[in-house]
Design a protein around this motif. Structure first.
Motif, PDB file in Angstrom:
ATOM      1  N   GLN A   4      46.178   8.564 -43.534  1.00  0.00           N
ATOM      2  CA  GLN A   4      46.207   9.555 -44.611  1.00  0.00           C
ATOM      3  C   GLN A   4      45.364   9.100 -45.792  1.00  0.00           C
ATOM      4  N   SER A   5      45.443   7.834 -46.131  1.00  0.00           N
ATOM      5  CA  SER A   5      44.650   7.306 -47.241  1.00  0.00           C
ATOM      6  C   SER A   5      43.160   7.378 -46.919  1.00  0.00           C
ATOM      7  N   THR A   6      42.802   7.043 -45.676  1.00  0.00           N
ATOM      8  CA  THR A   6      41.402   7.117 -45.266  1.00  0.00           C
ATOM      9  C   THR A   6      40.895   8.550 -45.340  1.00  0.00           C
ATOM     10  N   TYR A   7      41.759   9.466 -44.910  1.00  0.00           N
ATOM     11  CA  TYR A   7      41.393  10.887 -44.950  1.00  0.00           C
ATOM     12  C   TYR A   7      41.120  11.338 -46.386  1.00  0.00           C
ATOM     13  N   LYS A   8      41.967  10.908 -47.310  1.00  0.00           N
ATOM     14  CA  LYS A   8      41.777  11.274 -48.715  1.00  0.00           C
ATOM     15  C   LYS A   8      40.475  10.721 -49.251  1.00  0.00           C
ATOM     16  N   LEU A   9      40.160   9.490 -48.848  1.00  0.00           N
ATOM     17  CA  LEU A   9      38.917   8.864 -49.312  1.00  0.00           C
ATOM     18  C   LEU A   9      37.702   9.622 -48.797  1.00  0.00           C
ATOM     19  N   ILE A  10      37.742  10.001 -47.518  1.00  0.00           N
ATOM     20  CA  ILE A  10      36.622  10.754 -46.930  1.00  0.00           C
ATOM     21  C   ILE A  10      36.451  12.089 -47.633  1.00  0.00           C
ATOM     22  N   VAL A  11      37.567  12.762 -47.923  1.00  0.00           N
ATOM     23  CA  VAL A  11      37.500  14.048 -48.624  1.00  0.00           C
ATOM     24  C   VAL A  11      36.876  13.873 -50.004  1.00  0.00           C
ATOM     25  N   LEU A  12      37.257  12.810 -50.701  1.00  0.00           N
ATOM     26  CA  LEU A  12      36.744  12.566 -52.050  1.00  0.00           C
ATOM     27  C   LEU A  12      35.243  12.282 -52.025  1.00  0.00           C
ATOM     28  N   LEU A  13      34.801  11.469 -51.059  1.00  0.00           N
ATOM     29  CA  LEU A  13      33.366  11.170 -50.939  1.00  0.00           C
ATOM     30  C   LEU A  13      32.567  12.408 -50.572  1.00  0.00           C
ATOM     31  N   THR A  14      33.117  13.207 -49.645  1.00  0.00           N
ATOM     32  CA  THR A  14      32.430  14.425 -49.231  1.00  0.00           C
ATOM     33  C   THR A  14      32.300  15.400 -50.392  1.00  0.00           C
ATOM     34  N   ALA A  15      33.359  15.520 -51.172  1.00  0.00           N
ATOM     35  CA  ALA A  15      33.331  16.423 -52.324  1.00  0.00           C
ATOM     36  C   ALA A  15      32.290  15.983 -53.342  1.00  0.00           C
ATOM     37  N   SER A  16      32.187  14.665 -53.528  1.00  0.00           N
ATOM     38  CA  SER A  16      31.217  14.165 -54.507  1.00  0.00           C
ATOM     39  C   SER A  16      29.793  14.440 -54.052  1.00  0.00           C
ATOM     40  N   LEU A  17      29.558  14.325 -52.737  1.00  0.00           N
ATOM     41  CA  LEU A  17      28.219  14.609 -52.220  1.00  0.00           C
ATOM     42  C   LEU A  17      27.892  16.090 -52.306  1.00  0.00           C
ATOM     43  N   LEU A  18      28.875  16.931 -52.047  1.00  0.00           N
ATOM     44  CA  LEU A  18      28.643  18.375 -52.144  1.00  0.00           C
ATOM     45  C   LEU A  18      28.368  18.799 -53.581  1.00  0.00           C
ATOM     46  N   LEU A  19      28.990  18.114 -54.497  1.00  0.00           N
ATOM     47  CA  LEU A  19      28.808  18.466 -55.896  1.00  0.00           C
ATOM     48  C   LEU A  19      27.415  18.083 -56.427  1.00  0.00           C
ATOM     49  N   GLN A  20      26.666  17.311 -55.588  1.00  0.00           N
ATOM     50  CA  GLN A  20      25.314  16.950 -56.014  1.00  0.00           C
ATOM     51  C   GLN A  20      24.454  18.196 -56.238  1.00  0.00           C
ATOM     52  N   SER A  21      24.805  19.278 -55.558  1.00  0.00           N
ATOM     53  CA  SER A  21      24.040  20.515 -55.700  1.00  0.00           C
ATOM     54  C   SER A  21      24.348  21.247 -56.995  1.00  0.00           C
ATOM     55  N   CYS A  22      25.293  20.722 -57.768  1.00  0.00           N
ATOM     56  CA  CYS A  22      25.704  21.390 -59.002  1.00  0.00           C
ATOM     57  C   CYS A  22      24.946  20.874 -60.219  1.00  0.00           C
ATOM     58  N   PHE A  23      23.715  20.379 -60.026  1.00  0.00           N
ATOM     59  CA  PHE A  23      22.948  19.814 -61.130  1.00  0.00           C
ATOM     60  C   PHE A  23      22.807  20.834 -62.257  1.00  0.00           C
ATOM     61  N   VAL A  24      23.071  20.375 -63.459  1.00  0.00           N
ATOM     62  CA  VAL A  24      22.772  21.210 -64.623  1.00  0.00           C
ATOM     63  C   VAL A  24      21.417  20.819 -65.209  1.00  0.00           C
ATOM     64  N   ALA A  25      20.878  19.673 -64.733  1.00  0.00           N
ATOM     65  CA  ALA A  25      19.579  19.207 -65.232  1.00  0.00           C
ATOM     66  C   ALA A  25      18.465  20.081 -64.662  1.00  0.00           C
ATOM     67  N   LYS A  26      17.496  20.426 -65.500  1.00  0.00           N
ATOM     68  CA  LYS A  26      16.369  21.256 -65.082  1.00  0.00           C
ATOM     69  C   LYS A  26      15.173  20.375 -64.733  1.00  0.00           C
ATOM     70  N   ASN A  27      14.229  20.945 -64.009  1.00  0.00           N
ATOM     71  CA  ASN A  27      12.991  20.243 -63.692  1.00  0.00           C
ATOM     72  C   ASN A  27      11.932  20.553 -64.745  1.00  0.00           C
ATOM     73  N   TYR A  28      11.154  19.547 -65.099  1.00  0.00           N
ATOM     74  CA  TYR A  28      10.116  19.713 -66.123  1.00  0.00           C
ATOM     75  C   TYR A  28       8.954  20.534 -65.582  1.00  0.00           C
ATOM     76  N   SER A  29       8.439  21.405 -66.408  1.00  0.00           N
ATOM     77  CA  SER A  29       7.193  22.132 -66.091  1.00  0.00           C
ATOM     78  C   SER A  29       6.323  22.102 -67.346  1.00  0.00           C
ATOM     79  N   ARG A  30       5.031  21.881 -67.155  1.00  0.00           N
ATOM     80  CA  ARG A  30       4.114  21.764 -68.295  1.00  0.00           C
ATOM     81  C   ARG A  30       4.088  23.076 -69.078  1.00  0.00           C
ATOM     82  N   PRO A  31       4.219  22.987 -70.388  1.00  0.00           N
ATOM     83  CA  PRO A  31       4.178  24.227 -71.192  1.00  0.00           C
ATOM     84  C   PRO A  31       2.810  24.876 -71.134  1.00  0.00           C
ATOM     85  N   GLU A  32       2.806  26.177 -71.270  1.00  0.00           N
ATOM     86  CA  GLU A  32       1.542  26.908 -71.247  1.00  0.00           C
ATOM     87  C   GLU A  32       0.802  26.681 -72.565  1.00  0.00           C
ATOM     88  N   LEU A  33      -0.409  26.139 -72.459  1.00  0.00           N
ATOM     89  CA  LEU A  33      -1.217  25.837 -73.634  1.00  0.00           C
ATOM     90  C   LEU A  33      -2.597  26.454 -73.483  1.00  0.00           C
TER      91      LEU A  33
END
Length: 466
Positions: A4-33
Motif C-alpha cells: 500500500q505504501s509503495t502504491y501511494k508513492l507511485i501515485v504521488l510520483l505519477t501525479a507530479s510527472l503529469l503536473l509537468q504539463s501545467c507550466f505557467v511559465a511562457k516561452n520567450y519570443s523576440r519582440p517585433e522591432l
C-alpha cells in the motif's frame, strides 16, 4: 502494508510527472522591432553582406597594427575582466542545470541529554540519555509550474549575456587600437610639417631682417615674423605632447606600462575592404551590445516566469534514513535502521506580500530590459548612420583640402616672391604662410578622419570580435 505504501508513492510520483504539463511559465519570443529603416544611408543595401563579417586580420593591411591588436586581445585588462565574468556566469549556468536534480545531505551526530529532575521525564530518566545517529536526507522538488526550467533558462541567458559583453569589449578594443594607431601616425605627420614650417619661419626671419636692414620693411615686419616663429614652436610643442599622451593611452589598450610605440607612416595606410553595411537586420546578429541587450531581456523574461511560478503550490518529496541507536555498540546494527518518506504540497498564503512584490518588481525589470534593448538597437543604427556620413564627409573634405592646400601653397610662394621684389607687404606674406600651415595640418586631419570613419563603421556594424 508495504504494498500500500509503495502504491501511494507511485501515485504521488505519477501525479507530479503529469503536473509537468501545467507550466505557467511562457516561452520567450523576440519582440517585433522596426529594423528596415534602422539607419539612413544613400547606399541602399541590396544583400546580406556586411563588412562586419570581415576579420580584422583581413581588414587592416599594416602588419605592425595587426600585431598590436593581437597583443591587446591577449593582454588588455578589460578583456581579462570580461573573461572572468564569463567564467562566473558559466558557474551559475551549471548551478541552474543542477536544479532538476535532487539534493542529498548526510549527517553524523551524537546527542547527550540530561533531563531535569523536576521535568516531565526527569523522574523516569534519571541517567543521561545518549543517542548516536548516521543518516542521509534526499529531497526533490517537482518542476510543476516551470520554475526550475525558467531559472535554468535565466542562468543560460545571463551566461550568453556575459559572452556578448566579452565580444563587445573585443569590438571596442580592436577599433580603439586601430583608431589610436592611425591618430599617432597623423600626429607624426603633423609634427614633421610643423618642424619643416619652423625651419622655414626661422629662415624667413633672417630674410625679413635683411630686408629691414635694406630699408624695404620696418621693424614691425621683423617682430611679426618672429612672433610667427614662436607660434609655430608652440604648435610643435603641443603636437609632441599630444604624441606622448596618446602613446601612454595606447599602451593602456595593450595592457602594458607606458613606452614608445613603433609605427608606420600615415601615407602608407589604406583599408581596401568594400564598405558594405548589409541589411539593418544584421545588426541583431553582429552587434555584441545588441545581443547582450537581448540576452538581458531574456533573462528578465525568465525571472518573471520564476516569480510567477513561485506564487503556485510546490510539490516536494523528501526521504530520510540511516542508523539511530541509544548505544554505541548497536549503532550500525540492522535493528538501528530507520526511514521516513514525506510528500508535501505547499501553497504560500501569507508571506508579508513578498511574492507579489517579487512579481511586480520582475515585471518592471522586464519592461526596463525591453526598453534598454530598443534603445541599444536605435543607438546602433544611429552609429552606423553617423559613421557612413562621416566617411562621406571626410572623403569630400579630403578632396577640397587638397585643392585648398595647393592654392595656399601657391599663394605663399607668390607672396614671398613679391615681397622680395618690393611688390607686396609683410602682412600678405604672414597671412599666406599661416593659411598654408593650417591647411596642411587640416589636410592630415582629414586623412586621419577618413581612416577613423572606416574603423568606426566597422565597429558600428559589429565587426572585430569574429
Amino acid at each position: 502494508m508495504k504494498i500500500q505504501s509503495t502504491y501511494k508513492l507511485i501515485v504521488l510520483l505519477t501525479a507530479s510527472l503529469l503536473l509537468q504539463s501545467c507550466f505557467v511559465a511562457k516561452n520567450y519570443s523576440r519582440p517585433e522591432l522596426e529594423t528596415e529603416s534602422l539607419y539612413r544611408t544613400d547606399q541602399l543595401p541590396q544583400d546580406s553582406i556586411s563588412m562586419a563579417n570581415v576579420s580584422w586580420k583581413d581588414l587592416f593591411n599594416d602588419e605592425q597594427l595587426k600585431s598590436y591588436i593581437a597583443q591587446g586581445l591577449e593582454n588588455n585588462l578589460d578583456i581579462r575582466i570580461a573573461l572572468q565574468n564569463v567564467v562566473a556566469a558559466e558557474s551559475y549556468l551549471k548551478q541552474g542545470k543542477a536544479g532538476y536534480y535532487p539534493t542529498l545531505s548526510g549527517t553524523a551526530s551524537f546527542t547527550r541529554t540530561k533531563n531535569s529532575g523536576n521535568s516531565q521525564f526527569g523522574s523516569f530518566f534519571t541517567r543521561p540519555l545518549e543517542q548516536y545517529e548516521l543518516s542521509g536526507s534526499l529531497s526533490w522538488e517537482a518542476d510543476v509550474w516551470g520554475k526550475i526550467r525558467s531559472n535554468k533558462r535565466a542562468y543560460g541567458a545571463s551566461y550568453l549575456q556575459s559572452v556578448a559583453a566579452h565580444q563587445a569589449v573585443k569590438t571596442n578594443l580592436v577599433s580603439g587600437i586601430a583608431s589610436t594607431y592611425y591618430q599617432l601616425m597623423a600626429l607624426d605627420k603633423q609634427r614633421e610639417i610643423a618642424e619643416q614650417a619652423l625651419e622655414a619661419r626661422k629662415s624667413s626671419l633672417e630674410t625679413t631682417q635683411a630686408l629691414k636692414d635694406a630699408g624695404q620693411v620696418t621693424e614691425v615686419a621683423v617682430k611679426q615674423t618672429e612672433a610667427q616663429v614662436h607660434t609655430t614652436e608652440i604648435i610643435l610643442i603641443n603636437l609632441k605632447n599630444n604624441i606622448k599622451l596618446l602613446e601612454n593611452a595606447f599602451c593602456i589598450l595593450l595592457g602594458e606600462p607606458a613606452h614608445e610605440v613603433q609605427r608606420g607612416r600615415l601615407d602608407d595606410q589604406s583599408i581596401d575592404s568594400d564598405l558594405k553595411t548589409g541589411v539593418p537586420y544584421l545588426l541583431l546578429a553582429n552587434r555584441p551590445d545588441v545581443m547582450r541587450a537581448e540576452y538581458g531581456l531574456i533573462n528578465a523574461f525568465e525571472l518573471t516566469n520564476v516569480a510567477k511560478s513561485s506564487m503556485y503550490p510546490s510539490l516536494k518529496l523528501t526521504a530520510n534514513g540511516g542508523f539511530q541507536s541509544l548505544e554505541f555498540e548497536n549503532w550500525l546494527d540492522a535493528s538501528s535502521l530507520f526511514s521516513q518518506l514525506i510528500g508535501s504540497l505547499t501553497e504560500p498564503i501569507f508571506n508579508g506580500r513578498r511574492l507579489r512584490t517579487q512579481m511586480e518588481v520582475a515585471k518592471a525589470q522586464q519592461e526596463q530590459a525591453l526598453l534598454s534593448y530598443k534603445k541599444t538597437l536605435l543607438t546602433a543604427g544611429r552609429e552606423v548612420s553617423d559613421a557612413l556620413y562621416t566617411y562621406n564627409a571626410e572623403s569630400e573634405k579630403l578632396t577640397a583640402r587638397s585643392k585648398e592646400l595647393e592654392a595656399y601653397s601657391t599663394a605663399e610662394d607668390y607672396s614671398e616672391e613679391l615681397l622680395n621684389n618690393g611688390l607686396a607687404n609683410y602682412l600678405e606674406v604672414l597671412t599666406a604662410r599661416q593659411n598654408a600651415l593650417n591647411s596642411e595640418l587640416s589636410y592630415v586631419d582629414s586623412q586621419y578622419g577618413q581612416l577613423s570613419a572606416i574603423v568606426e563603421l566597422y565597429r558600428a556594424l559589429g565587426g572585430g570580435w569574429k
